[in-house]
Design a protein around this motif. Structure first.
Motif, PDB file in Angstrom:
ATOM      1  N   PRO A  23     -23.101  29.613  64.824  1.00 37.08           N
ATOM      2  CA  PRO A  23     -22.044  29.802  63.819  1.00 37.08           C
ATOM      3  C   PRO A  23     -21.979  28.613  62.857  1.00 37.08           C
ATOM      4  N   PHE A  24     -21.641  28.927  61.596  1.00 34.62           N
ATOM      5  CA  PHE A  24     -21.479  27.883  60.582  1.00 34.62           C
ATOM      6  C   PHE A  24     -20.573  26.762  61.081  1.00 34.62           C
ATOM      7  N   LYS A  25     -19.519  27.110  61.848  1.00 34.11           N
ATOM      8  CA  LYS A  25     -18.551  26.072  62.229  1.00 34.11           C
ATOM      9  C   LYS A  25     -19.167  24.999  63.128  1.00 34.11           C
ATOM     10  N   TYR A  26     -20.310  25.294  63.765  1.00 31.63           N
ATOM     11  CA  TYR A  26     -21.010  24.258  64.541  1.00 31.63           C
ATOM     12  C   TYR A  26     -22.030  23.521  63.682  1.00 31.63           C
ATOM     13  N   VAL A  27     -22.693  24.276  62.783  1.00 31.98           N
ATOM     14  CA  VAL A  27     -23.705  23.654  61.910  1.00 31.98           C
ATOM     15  C   VAL A  27     -23.019  22.777  60.853  1.00 31.98           C
ATOM     16  N   PHE A  28     -21.851  23.263  60.386  1.00 29.93           N
ATOM     17  CA  PHE A  28     -21.079  22.550  59.356  1.00 29.93           C
ATOM     18  C   PHE A  28     -19.663  22.356  59.884  1.00 29.93           C
ATOM     19  N   PRO A  29     -19.423  21.299  60.689  1.00 28.89           N
ATOM     20  CA  PRO A  29     -18.120  21.158  61.347  1.00 28.89           C
ATOM     21  C   PRO A  29     -16.930  21.121  60.373  1.00 28.89           C
ATOM     22  N   ARG A  30     -17.100  20.527  59.207  1.00 32.45           N
ATOM     23  CA  ARG A  30     -16.007  20.469  58.245  1.00 32.45           C
ATOM     24  C   ARG A  30     -16.434  21.121  56.936  1.00 32.45           C
ATOM     25  N   PRO A  31     -15.458  21.573  56.125  1.00 32.51           N
ATOM     26  CA  PRO A  31     -15.814  22.189  54.839  1.00 32.51           C
ATOM     27  C   PRO A  31     -16.760  21.321  54.007  1.00 32.51           C
ATOM     28  N   ALA A  32     -16.528  20.001  54.017  1.00 28.19           N
ATOM     29  CA  ALA A  32     -17.389  19.113  53.218  1.00 28.19           C
ATOM     30  C   ALA A  32     -18.846  19.204  53.654  1.00 28.19           C
ATOM     31  N   ASP A  33     -19.071  19.406  54.959  1.00 28.60           N
ATOM     32  CA  ASP A  33     -20.452  19.499  55.445  1.00 28.60           C
ATOM     33  C   ASP A  33     -21.151  20.697  54.818  1.00 28.60           C
ATOM     34  N   LEU A  34     -20.449  21.810  54.754  1.00 26.74           N
ATOM     35  CA  LEU A  34     -21.021  23.027  54.150  1.00 26.74           C
ATOM     36  C   LEU A  34     -21.304  22.795  52.663  1.00 26.74           C
ATOM     37  N   CYS A  35     -20.261  22.425  51.920  1.00 29.46           N
ATOM     38  CA  CYS A  35     -20.409  22.357  50.459  1.00 29.46           C
ATOM     39  C   CYS A  35     -21.429  21.311  50.026  1.00 29.46           C
ATOM     40  N   GLU A  36     -21.519  20.221  50.757  1.00 30.87           N
ATOM     41  CA  GLU A  36     -22.415  19.141  50.341  1.00 30.87           C
ATOM     42  C   GLU A  36     -23.835  19.319  50.861  1.00 30.87           C
ATOM     43  N   LYS A  37     -23.957  19.717  52.125  1.00 37.62           N
ATOM     44  CA  LYS A  37     -25.296  19.687  52.736  1.00 37.62           C
ATOM     45  C   LYS A  37     -26.138  20.911  52.441  1.00 37.62           C
ATOM     46  N   ILE A  38     -25.515  22.070  52.250  1.00 38.06           N
ATOM     47  CA  ILE A  38     -26.301  23.307  52.179  1.00 38.06           C
ATOM     48  C   ILE A  38     -27.293  23.309  51.020  1.00 38.06           C
ATOM     49  N   TRP A  39     -26.892  22.768  49.870  1.00 31.10           N
ATOM     50  CA  TRP A  39     -27.810  22.703  48.711  1.00 31.10           C
ATOM     51  C   TRP A  39     -28.112  21.262  48.338  1.00 31.10           C
ATOM     52  N   SER A  40     -28.423  20.431  49.327  1.00 31.00           N
ATOM     53  CA  SER A  40     -28.898  19.061  49.071  1.00 31.00           C
ATOM     54  C   SER A  40     -27.994  18.274  48.116  1.00 31.00           C
ATOM     55  N   ASN A  41     -26.691  18.311  48.390  1.00 35.47           N
ATOM     56  CA  ASN A  41     -25.723  17.555  47.590  1.00 35.47           C
ATOM     57  C   ASN A  41     -25.573  18.018  46.143  1.00 35.47           C
ATOM     58  N   SER A  42     -25.809  19.300  45.894  1.00 36.16           N
ATOM     59  CA  SER A  42     -25.440  19.868  44.593  1.00 36.16           C
ATOM     60  C   SER A  42     -23.957  19.621  44.347  1.00 36.16           C
ATOM     61  N   TYR A  43     -23.170  19.798  45.403  1.00 35.05           N
ATOM     62  CA  TYR A  43     -21.725  19.609  45.297  1.00 35.05           C
ATOM     63  C   TYR A  43     -21.277  18.382  46.047  1.00 35.05           C
ATOM     64  N   LYS A  44     -20.169  17.819  45.570  1.00 35.16           N
ATOM     65  CA  LYS A  44     -19.438  16.804  46.308  1.00 35.16           C
ATOM     66  C   LYS A  44     -18.076  17.409  46.651  1.00 35.16           C
ATOM     67  N   TYR A  45     -17.687  17.280  47.904  1.00 34.47           N
ATOM     68  CA  TYR A  45     -16.356  17.727  48.313  1.00 34.47           C
ATOM     69  C   TYR A  45     -15.335  16.775  47.696  1.00 34.47           C
ATOM     70  N   THR A  46     -14.264  17.321  47.156  1.00 40.50           N
ATOM     71  CA  THR A  46     -13.216  16.461  46.597  1.00 40.50           C
ATOM     72  C   THR A  46     -11.858  16.885  47.161  1.00 40.50           C
ATOM     73  N   THR A  47     -10.872  16.027  46.954  1.00 41.65           N
ATOM     74  CA  THR A  47      -9.497  16.397  47.316  1.00 41.65           C
ATOM     75  C   THR A  47      -8.747  16.803  46.051  1.00 41.65           C
ATOM     76  N   GLU A  48      -9.487  16.986  44.949  1.00 39.13           N
ATOM     77  CA  GLU A  48      -8.881  17.429  43.688  1.00 39.13           C
ATOM     78  C   GLU A  48      -8.574  18.930  43.776  1.00 39.13           C
ATOM     79  N   HIS A  49      -7.467  19.304  43.121  1.00 35.47           N
ATOM     80  CA  HIS A  49      -7.019  20.686  43.224  1.00 35.47           C
ATOM     81  C   HIS A  49      -7.415  21.539  42.024  1.00 35.47           C
ATOM     82  N   ARG A  50      -7.580  22.829  42.288  1.00 33.79           N
ATOM     83  CA  ARG A  50      -7.831  23.806  41.234  1.00 33.79           C
ATOM     84  C   ARG A  50      -6.747  23.694  40.164  1.00 33.79           C
ATOM     85  N   GLY A  51      -7.158  23.787  38.905  1.00 36.37           N
ATOM     86  CA  GLY A  51      -6.188  23.772  37.817  1.00 36.37           C
ATOM     87  C   GLY A  51      -5.831  22.378  37.339  1.00 36.37           C
TER      88      GLY A  51
END
Ligand SMILES: Nc1nc(=O)c2nc(CNc3ccc(C(=O)N[C@@H](CCC(=O)O)C(=O)O)cc3)cnc2[nH]1
Length: 227
Positions: A149-177
């Motif tokens: 399951p993703f939750k073991y491969v990517f324990p936190r949301p940041a792990d998913l967003c950052e690692k899946i596409w080689s750091n295309s994304y950076k996880y932020t604490t900034e909010h939508r809008g």
């Protein structure tokens, strides 16, 4: 302001050379139809399993749940269609693209909802860009990897967003809008919110974030106090 990074398309596998209006964009990519780096064909491919785009198989560990797949489709639409990723374009120089995106500040909610809707989906790899077995023409899990399951491969949301596409994304604490992070999802009735975000980072530097900026502003005073 570095105007040259505003309203541009990266030099990658399917991107147009310049952004412009597209009469019809398919499904979830419709948000970008007024100004897009993708063609109608690319937007259709973004919605297909194993499309001509990358022959990528979402179902490499069993069928990906629909609610999870929607986020991957939206990621593909943003990646292929957005003309507002210029501040984060970097050299890639791989066989399939000259340029890539690096550390795009993704809004907290977009990353967290992606993780929430995918936490029970399964995969055998953390980085989906590299290391697959392509002998069948599509990506299959490499020998020795296991589906989890993703939750073991990517324990936190940041792990998913950052690692899946080689750091295309950076996880932020900034909010939508808030105008400080890129949204994968938005209501096109109110215009594209990522235009202002690109403008902000073009002016303030792509590493601009409140804490380091406050630090930089205070640095001269700190140095003077040493004299
Ligand atoms: N946000 C985002 N950023 C991206 O960079 C991105 N990239 C893709 C493209 N995906 C892929 C995945 C695998 C291969 C691939 O052929 N991998 C080979 C290595 C190829 C090489 O590096 O030369 C492999 O070993 O599996 C190509 C493109 C799709 N969505 C994205 N979404």
């Amino acid at each position: 302001a570095k105007e040259s990074v505003l309203n541009v398309c990266m030099d990658a596998k399917h991107h147009k050379t310049k952004p412009g209006p597209e009469g019809v964009l398919h499904g979830q990519c419709v948000l970008w139809k007024d100004n897009a780096c993708c063609t109608a064909n690319t937007s259709t491919g973004a919605h297909q399993d194993q499309s001509y785009l990358y022959n990528f198989n979402w179902n490499h560990c069993g069928v990906m749940p629909e609610k999870c797949k929607q986020h991957f489709i939206q990621d593909t639409c943003l990646y292929e269609c957005s003309p507002n990723l210029g501040p984060w374009i970097d050299q890639a120089d791989t066989s399939w693209r000259r340029e890539r995106i690096l550390n795009v500040p993704l809004c907290k909610e977009d990353c967290e909802l992606w993780w929430e809707d995918c936490k029970d989906a399964t995969t055998c790899k953390e980085n989906w860009h590299k290391g697959w077995n392509w002998t069948s023409g599509t990506n299959r899990c490499p020998r020795g990897s296991i589906c989890q399951p993703f939750k073991y491969v990517f324990p936190r949301p940041a792990d998913l967003c950052e690692k899946i596409w080689s750091n295309s994304y950076k996880y932020t604490t900034e909010h939508r809008g808030g105008g400080r992070c890129i949204q994968m999802w938005f209501d096109p009735a109110n215009g594209n919110p990522n235009v202002a975000v690109a403008k902000y980072y073009a002016q303030n530097g792509r590493d601009a974030s409140p804490a380091p900026r406050a630090f930089l502003l205070l640095l001269p005073a700190a140095l003077l106090s040493l004299l």
